[in-house]
Design a protein around this motif. Structure first.
Motif, short mmCIF file in Angstrom:
data_model
loop_
_atom_site.label_atom_id
_atom_site.label_comp_id
_atom_site.label_asym_id
_atom_site.label_seq_id
_atom_site.Cartn_x
_atom_site.Cartn_y
_atom_site.Cartn_z
N LEU A 1 -2.04 3.78 -3.00
CA LEU A 1 -3.28 4.40 -2.04
C LEU A 1 -3.99 5.63 -3.27
CD1 LEU A 1 -1.29 4.89 1.42
CD2 LEU A 1 -3.13 3.13 0.72
N ARG B 1 -3.22 9.18 4.35
CA ARG B 1 -3.81 8.51 3.33
C ARG B 1 -4.41 6.88 3.26
NH1 ARG B 1 0.63 10.04 -0.89
NH2 ARG B 1 -0.92 8.65 -2.48
N CYS B 2 -4.02 6.42 4.46
CA CYS B 2 -4.29 4.75 4.46
C CYS B 2 -6.09 5.17 4.44
CB CYS B 2 -3.26 3.90 5.15
SG CYS B 2 -4.28 2.58 5.41
N SER B 3 -5.43 5.73 5.96
CA SER B 3 -6.91 5.48 6.60
C SER B 3 -8.47 6.14 6.30
CB SER B 3 -6.63 6.50 7.63
OG SER B 3 -5.85 5.79 8.65
N LEU C 1 0.52 -1.08 -0.39
CA LEU C 1 0.40 -0.16 -0.23
C LEU C 1 0.89 1.38 0.15
CD1 LEU C 1 -2.92 -1.36 2.29
CD2 LEU C 1 -3.04 -1.45 0.14
N ALA D 1 -1.45 -3.72 7.08
CA ALA D 1 -2.40 -3.56 6.16
C ALA D 1 -2.92 -3.85 5.57
CB ALA D 1 -1.77 -1.97 5.67
N HIS E 1 2.11 -2.01 4.45
CA HIS E 1 2.60 -0.60 4.14
C HIS E 1 3.86 -0.15 3.53
CE1 HIS E 1 0.26 2.54 5.92
NE2 HIS E 1 -0.25 1.76 6.75
#
Length: 268
Positions: free
Chosen positions: A38, A95-97, A33, A121, A70
């Motif tokens: 992303l 950004r991931c969230s 990710l 992740a 990640h």
């Protein structure tokens, strides 16, 4: 220019029969990710959210690893920043969230089709999907605890899908969970022979795609809204949603068709 020199897209999209399939496409790097992944996921979900032709979404991956989470190389490079990477880490985790929350907010149901391993992740990504199908060789873990980095953001999705004891066991031990165990603890919906997760996800997506799209959109949204509420507020909210639903054209048509013993005709 031959195909070998074209830049590899991190994410592929194909559409058929009202189902959009997104495929993580960096198998040689274990589908991390990364910033690029992303961004691609965020853009794809934004496009799908506005696309009424899409009734369901499948999230799959190329290669033997679903996603290793990640990109630690990308993150470690920023330890040389003047702030030791603080601003970068905050940005990439934010950004991931945001992408995980996009899945929950997406009007269409999202089904993960998992072969191989989904870790950190990558496991969060599976837990964030509405449904998940796993090939019997699939495995899952939140291994951060092994390297001194507790999987705190994956914990949010895990703790909303599993019981507290099961989520904490994964988070505290970092041990690999085989597909059959993932099924038992509620991380996936079903396990199929290795190599058949995508076909089963397509079958499941087809069942959902045949339902009234407006009803599915309304129901998915209400499910996640009520889950964050106390019991009375949840019932009040669900009842208000149901009143609106009863007055909607598709409910009138569906109930009428049921009583008249005929197939309903849904609005797009």
């Amino acid at each position: 220019m031959n195909a070998h020199h074209q830049p590899q897209l991190p994410l592929l999209r194909s559409d058929a029969g009202g189902i959009a399939t997104l495929t993580l496409n960096r198998p040689q790097a274990r589908n991390p990710l990364s910033e690029a992944m992303l961004t691609a996921l965020g853009e794809a979900f934004s496009a799908i959210a506005a696309d009424r032709a899409v009734k369901a979404v499948i999230l799959a991956a190329a290669g033997p690893v679903f996603s290793a989470g990640h990109d630690l190389k990308e993150m470690t490079a920023h330890r040389a920043d003047p702030d030791r990477g603080r601003a970068y880490f905050a940005d990439i985790l934010g950004r991931c969230s945001a992408v995980m929350q996009q899945i929950t907010a997406l009007p269409q149901p999202v089904i993960a089709a998992v072969e191989g391993t989904a870790t950190a992740a990558g496991c969060q990504l599976v837990a964030s999907c509405d449904l998940a199908v796993a090939g019997e060789a699939a495995r899952f873990c939140t291994p951060g605890v092994h390297i001194g980095l507790f999987c705190s953001t994956p914990m949010v999705a895990l703790s909303r899908n599993l019981s507290a004891k099961h989520a904490l066991e994964m988070l505290l031990t970092g041990e690999m969970v085989p597909a059959t165990e993932a099924l038992r603890i509620g991380l996936v919906n079903r396990v199929v022979p290795a190599g058949e997760a995508l076909a089963e996800a397509r079958r499941l997506a087809g069942v959902i795609a045949a339902k009234a799209p407006a009803t599915v959109r309304l129901g998915k949204r209400a499910f996640y809204e009520q889950r964050e509420m106390g019991l009375k507020a949840a019932y009040d909210h669900a009842a208000a949603v149901m009143v609106e639903n009863m007055l909607a054209r598709d409910a009138e048509e569906g109930i009428g068709a049921f009583m008249e013993k005929r197939a309903p005709v849904w609005e797009e």
